[in-house]
Scaffold this motif. Structure first.
Motif, PDB file in Angstrom:
ATOM      1  N   GLN A 115      19.832 -16.869  37.989  1.00  0.00           N
ATOM      2  CA  GLN A 115      18.908 -15.838  38.243  1.00  0.00           C
ATOM      3  C   GLN A 115      17.459 -16.343  37.694  1.00  0.00           C
ATOM      4  N   LEU A 204      19.747 -18.247  50.245  1.00  0.00           N
ATOM      5  CA  LEU A 204      20.288 -17.531  49.127  1.00  0.00           C
ATOM      6  C   LEU A 204      20.732 -16.143  49.692  1.00  0.00           C
ATOM      7  N   ARG A 207      24.402 -16.618  51.225  1.00  0.00           N
ATOM      8  CA  ARG A 207      25.323 -16.718  50.249  1.00  0.00           C
ATOM      9  C   ARG A 207      25.642 -15.439  49.142  1.00  0.00           C
ATOM     10  N   SER A 208      24.853 -14.471  49.376  1.00  0.00           N
ATOM     11  CA  SER A 208      25.082 -13.352  48.620  1.00  0.00           C
ATOM     12  C   SER A 208      25.443 -12.129  49.402  1.00  0.00           C
ATOM     13  N   HIS A 209      26.566 -11.598  49.516  1.00  0.00           N
ATOM     14  CA  HIS A 209      26.846 -10.170  50.219  1.00  0.00           C
ATOM     15  C   HIS A 209      26.282  -9.115  49.729  1.00  0.00           C
ATOM     16  N   ASN A 210      25.756  -8.812  48.262  1.00  0.00           N
ATOM     17  CA  ASN A 210      25.054  -7.941  47.667  1.00  0.00           C
ATOM     18  C   ASN A 210      23.701  -7.943  48.304  1.00  0.00           C
ATOM     19  N   ALA A 211      23.034  -9.185  48.451  1.00  0.00           N
ATOM     20  CA  ALA A 211      21.456  -9.106  49.082  1.00  0.00           C
ATOM     21  C   ALA A 211      21.778  -8.789  50.308  1.00  0.00           C
ATOM     22  N   THR A 226      16.500 -10.525  47.252  1.00  0.00           N
ATOM     23  CA  THR A 226      16.816 -11.602  46.500  1.00  0.00           C
ATOM     24  C   THR A 226      16.187 -11.392  45.090  1.00  0.00           C
ATOM     25  N   ILE A 229      18.303  -8.626  43.183  1.00  0.00           N
ATOM     26  CA  ILE A 229      19.602  -9.390  42.665  1.00  0.00           C
ATOM     27  C   ILE A 229      19.224 -10.353  41.597  1.00  0.00           C
TER      28      ILE A 229
END
Length: 337
Positions: A115, A204, A207-211, A226, A229
């Motif tokens: 992070q 990034l 690779r990030s489902h939440n983003a 990003t 997150i």
């Protein structure tokens, strides 16, 4: 079994530590060098260790947690009321030791190295963007000194610079052309750096489902996604959506007494960078609202008519913050309003 409480005042080389047991007996009260911090805490039974939020607090919190301690980071505003006597490192450590036990103290969620690395990327990009703006303004001023008025806008100016350098009739001295040419080359270098960093953001997000999930919210792009997150993870440090909006400083200042609520301007607390991204995203969405008829667009139009454009922007930014917290905390998918 009650744990001992320790407060540590962080610094570059000299660290001050104050510790008390469950009976308020002082266990340690001294300053040590940086090299002795881990060895000192390695010989202490698992305890609660408090520290003020600063540039190195995440690192030390993670390292002390590896030794079995419960680490808590807090803002300095929670520590100051408990400081007695003069302002010095040992008194700060005592105040931290007291503040960490107070039920009203709010603690900062410890970030992972990953992070922190993402936030470093954001800070680097922000720095390059500010440097590019300053350089463009400088080039514009240098051209104006020789009677060359550059057009408005970054892209128009970048197109006008090589044209001015190639124009043999504008009476630019050779030395001025050389300086402007070097400045233009530096500008292209900064543009490339910013483009490379934005490619990193794309990677990034992929690779990030939440983003990807929160980017479906109105006015939220890959940079904002990003950053959020990396800053809050899944938002478990907030009890509800308003807590996240409050942390961002997007709620009104309250000065109420006698049962009469009085609300003022937004507080502008905490993370200025995240708040700026959310506000800019909301401004872009409302500016491009046009003739859209979905529920959110109509809500924005009504808010603009009733409360003005700028208030509507902040209102949408606060709404987006609440939506984002709900998506992350409840692990749900975005449903268009």
């Amino acid at each position: 079994m009650s744990q001992s409480i320790y407060g540590i005042d962080l610094a570059k080389h000299s660290f001050s530590i104050h510790g008390e047991d469950e009976h308020d007996k002082v266990l340690i009260h001294k300053s040590i060098t940086r090299s002795k911090v881990l060895s000192t805490f390695a010989n202490i039974s698992p305890a609660i260790v408090g520290m003020e939020a600063c540039g190195t607090s995440y690192y030390w919190a993670r390292e002390l947690a590896k030794l079995g301690h419960t680490t808590r980071i807090m803002a300095s505003k929670y520590v100051a009321p408990f400081r007695t006597g003069a302002k010095n490192d040992l008194n700060d450590a005592v105040a931290i030791c007291v503040a960490v036990t107070r039920p009203s103290t709010r603690f900062v969620k410890i970030k992972s190295p990953e992070q922190q690395a993402i936030l470093l990327l954001h800070r680097a990009r922000d720095n390059w963007v500010h440097e590019r703006t300053a350089l463009l303004n400088q080039i514009r001023a240098m051209l104006a000194e020789f009677g060359i008025i550059a057009p408005k806008g970054r892209h128009a100016l970048q197109t006008a610079i090589p044209e001015a350098l190639e124009d043999a009739e504008n009476q630019l001295p050779d030395l001025a052309r050389a300086i402007l040419s070097d400045s233009y080359d530096h500008l292209l270098s900064i543009n490339q750096r910013i483009a490379d960093q934005e490619n990193c953001f794309n990677m990034l997000v992929s690779r990030s489902h939440n983003a990807q999930k929160i980017m479906k919210t109105a006015g939220i792009g890959l940079i904002t996604a990003t950053a959020i997150i990396a800053s809050i993870g899944k938002g478990e440090q907030f009890d509800k959506d308003r807590g996240f909006a409050t942390w961002l400083g997007l709620v009104p200042t309250q000065y109420s007494t006698g049962g009469k609520p009085r609300l003022g301007l937004i507080t502008k607390k905490s993370d200025k960078y995240l708040r700026t991204l959310l506000v800019h995203g909301a401004r872009a969405f409302i500016s491009a609202n046009g003739n859209r008829t979905e529920r959110l667009s109509l809500w924005c139009k009504d808010l603009v008519e009733r409360r003005s454009f700028k208030r509507a922007v902040v209102g949408l930014a606060a709404k987006n913050a609440r939506i984002i917290w709900s998506l992350l905390s409840n692990d749900t998918e975005y449903q268009p309003l």
